[in-house]
Design a protein around this motif. Sequence first.
Motif, PDB file in Angstrom:
ATOM      1  N   PRO A  47       0.797  -1.239   0.000  1.00 18.97           N
ATOM      2  CA  PRO A  47       0.000   0.000   0.000  1.00 18.97           C
ATOM      3  C   PRO A  47       0.821   1.277   0.000  1.00 18.97           C
ATOM      4  CG  PRO A  47      -0.019  -1.031   2.174  1.00 18.97           C
ATOM      5  CD  PRO A  47       0.653  -1.994   1.255  1.00 18.97           C
ATOM      6  N   HIS A  48       2.135   1.198   0.309  1.00 12.92           N
ATOM      7  CA  HIS A  48       2.938   2.410   0.432  1.00 12.92           C
ATOM      8  C   HIS A  48       3.735   2.737  -0.830  1.00 12.92           C
ATOM      9  CE1 HIS A  48       1.867   2.453   4.632  1.00 12.92           C
ATOM     10  NE2 HIS A  48       2.335   1.226   4.784  1.00 12.92           N
ATOM     11  N   VAL A  49       3.660   1.876  -1.867  1.00 11.18           N
ATOM     12  CA  VAL A  49       4.361   2.167  -3.119  1.00 11.18           C
ATOM     13  C   VAL A  49       3.330   2.218  -4.256  1.00 11.18           C
ATOM     14  CG1 VAL A  49       6.211   1.483  -4.710  1.00 11.18           C
ATOM     15  CG2 VAL A  49       6.495   1.148  -2.249  1.00 11.18           C
ATOM     16  N   ALA A  51       0.490   0.269  -4.280  1.00 10.46           N
ATOM     17  CA  ALA A  51      -0.839  -0.013  -3.699  1.00 10.46           C
ATOM     18  C   ALA A  51      -1.647  -0.991  -4.536  1.00 10.46           C
ATOM     19  CB  ALA A  51      -1.618   1.284  -3.505  1.00 10.46           C
ATOM     20  N   THR A 289       4.063  -4.033   4.851  1.00 10.42           N
ATOM     21  CA  THR A 289       3.645  -3.277   6.041  1.00 10.42           C
ATOM     22  C   THR A 289       4.585  -2.120   6.374  1.00 10.42           C
ATOM     23  OG1 THR A 289       4.839  -4.861   7.441  1.00 10.42           O
ATOM     24  CG2 THR A 289       2.483  -5.247   7.099  1.00 10.42           C
ATOM     25  N   ASP A 291       6.213   1.292   6.170  1.00  7.18           N
ATOM     26  CA  ASP A 291       5.864   2.568   5.542  1.00  7.18           C
ATOM     27  C   ASP A 291       7.151   3.192   5.010  1.00  7.18           C
ATOM     28  OD1 ASP A 291       4.998   5.038   4.751  1.00  7.18           O
ATOM     29  OD2 ASP A 291       3.731   5.383   6.502  1.00  7.18           O
ATOM     30  N   TRP A 292       7.418   2.960   3.724  1.00  4.17           N
ATOM     31  CA  TRP A 292       8.687   3.389   3.144  1.00  4.17           C
ATOM     32  C   TRP A 292       8.783   4.902   3.011  1.00  4.17           C
ATOM     33  CZ3 TRP A 292      12.372  -0.064   3.154  1.00  4.17           C
ATOM     34  CH2 TRP A 292      12.023  -1.429   3.157  1.00  4.17           C
ATOM     35  N   THR A 293       7.650   5.611   3.027  1.00  2.00           N
ATOM     36  CA  THR A 293       7.711   7.077   2.993  1.00  2.00           C
ATOM     37  C   THR A 293       8.322   7.619   4.288  1.00  2.00           C
ATOM     38  OG1 THR A 293       5.434   7.196   3.843  1.00  2.00           O
ATOM     39  CG2 THR A 293       5.729   7.249   1.455  1.00  2.00           C
ATOM     40  N   ASP A 364       8.853   0.332  11.814  1.00  2.00           N
ATOM     41  CA  ASP A 364       9.254   0.626  10.434  1.00  2.00           C
ATOM     42  C   ASP A 364      10.749   0.926  10.358  1.00  2.00           C
ATOM     43  OD1 ASP A 364       6.724   0.248   9.452  1.00  2.00           O
ATOM     44  OD2 ASP A 364       6.190   2.383   9.449  1.00  2.00           O
TER      45      ASP A 364
END
Length: 586
Positions: A47-49, A51, A289, A291-293, A364
């Motif tokens: 979901p963080h790239v 999605a 899971t 959150d790479w941002t 994370d």
Amino acid sequence: MAAGGELTIFQDAALYLAAAVVAVPIFKRLKLGSVLGYLAAGAIIGPHVFAIVGNAESVLAFSEFGVVLLLFLIGLELKPARLWALKADIFGLGTAQVCLTAFLIGVFGVMVIGVSWQTAVLIGLGLSLSSTAFALQLMQERKELNTQYGTRAFSILLLQDLAIAPILALSPLLALGIYVASGEDLSWVPAAQAIGAILGLVLAGRFLLNPVFGVIAQTKSSEIFVAAALLIVIGSALLMEWCGLSMALGAFMAGVMLAESEYRHQIEADIQPFRGLLLGLFFIAIGMTIDWTVVLAQWPLVLGGAILLMALKGTIILILCRLFKSSWEDAGRIAVTLPQGGEFGFVIVAQGLSLGLMSHGQSDLVSALITLSMAFTPLLRLSFEEAMKRRAPASTDHLPRPDETETNSVVILGFGRVGQIVSQIFRMKGISVTAIDADPKRIEAAKRFGAKVYFGDATRIDVLTAAGVGRADLVYVTIDNAAACTRSIAVIAKRFPTVRIMARAHDRVHALELLDSGADFLIRDTFESSVKLAEEGLNRLDINKEEIAHLLEEFRRADSDRLLRQKADGIYATAEDGGTFRLDKS
């Protein structure tokens, strides 16, 4: 609606499989390992790239069964005899590494970062573990698992694997400590339940599991056997979870209970495919899971943390290995092989998050730190090996050399796997042997086993003279390098023509080279072992012993004739029956 739901499940499954099939081979080709491939696959579809898939938490909950199966298989491998053989390195060196690394990281977490001591303990323990998958892959690629350093590194990894179950069992107790500190009531009923469940599991494993599998085996139904194995794992895991402990602890204990069972190999074979798929799915879910941002926003912290972790952990391993009598080179090689965080760090972080010991941001960052340290490991190892190649050759001045007083009747040139066996047989008979080898590491290793081996180049006349070749009755040339073996035989045959030379040929082509070299007797490395294997097979087929003896005698004669004809007419010489000889390298 049902059909639509089923279609979604199959679509998701296809996406996970496709992401793994694309990413894992690429990462393995880059020598970064399959774990990083799974993590990258999860990050891309998560979901963080892009999605593409959004239900990361539910996938993670399901895929944790892969971790449970892995702990079961680890327990299944822990036979007491294996542990006892490596006891000093496992329980001494390995325990020291885990405890010291966890302590220093925990102190850093409390004093510098300011997390609670419970969170610091969990993070310290999680980061003290290295990646078994990464390290074993690095050593297997270089065929180093059976070296002295490889055995010691494996012992550390084995202790870390042993520590996983206690760490996972400790996590709920650490969370309990947070509840107590916050003033919540503490009941000792769960503790009593846990103790009772563990005792029950031990008794069931001791008295029930083998008879149960015996009854199931008599049905000759492989699918029921698989179902029973999975039931044992799931049942043990659920029992521990009911008591408030880790499911992985229950699976691990079930594996240990079956480690001496006659059914362990079949159970292991049946469980392995489930473990591989679910564990891969677990790492994909971890990648989804994270959150790479958040990680990218704090990349200096993540990069610095990864470098600090590898420096601290590598230094601890280097010092401890030196204290346990490893050479500087071996200690350095272990240090650059095991400095990363491991796959079970993700497991411990996931458990810490579910128990409230860590926030999402903390989990994370720690997961990203582990990932980055794993990515750096192959590069660090490659740099170390390049540095070792450029380093000036180690001094051999301290190694023993033969002198003119050597008068043993047998001289062995090359103290590798062949030379060592020849030497042992002569020594059992009470015949003294002079052994020469050009590998300093092999000479030092031989010294630890009580064998005296001299350093020297077996192709030089002065070394051969000092070794007493001219006064010996027999000289065995068993050098590992085929070209050096050929040169040594030529020198001996020319300078010491009365000495009988017993030669090791590395393969058929090498045997053809040695036919005119002056050797009195030569034998190919794999020839007699292959003949013996065939003989034993014929015996077990109840073929008459005289017929077997005649068959093998005829085979040896035909092989000898073929060798001579190939020497005269070339490797593709025409046989007497008009056919051609096949080139084999046995």
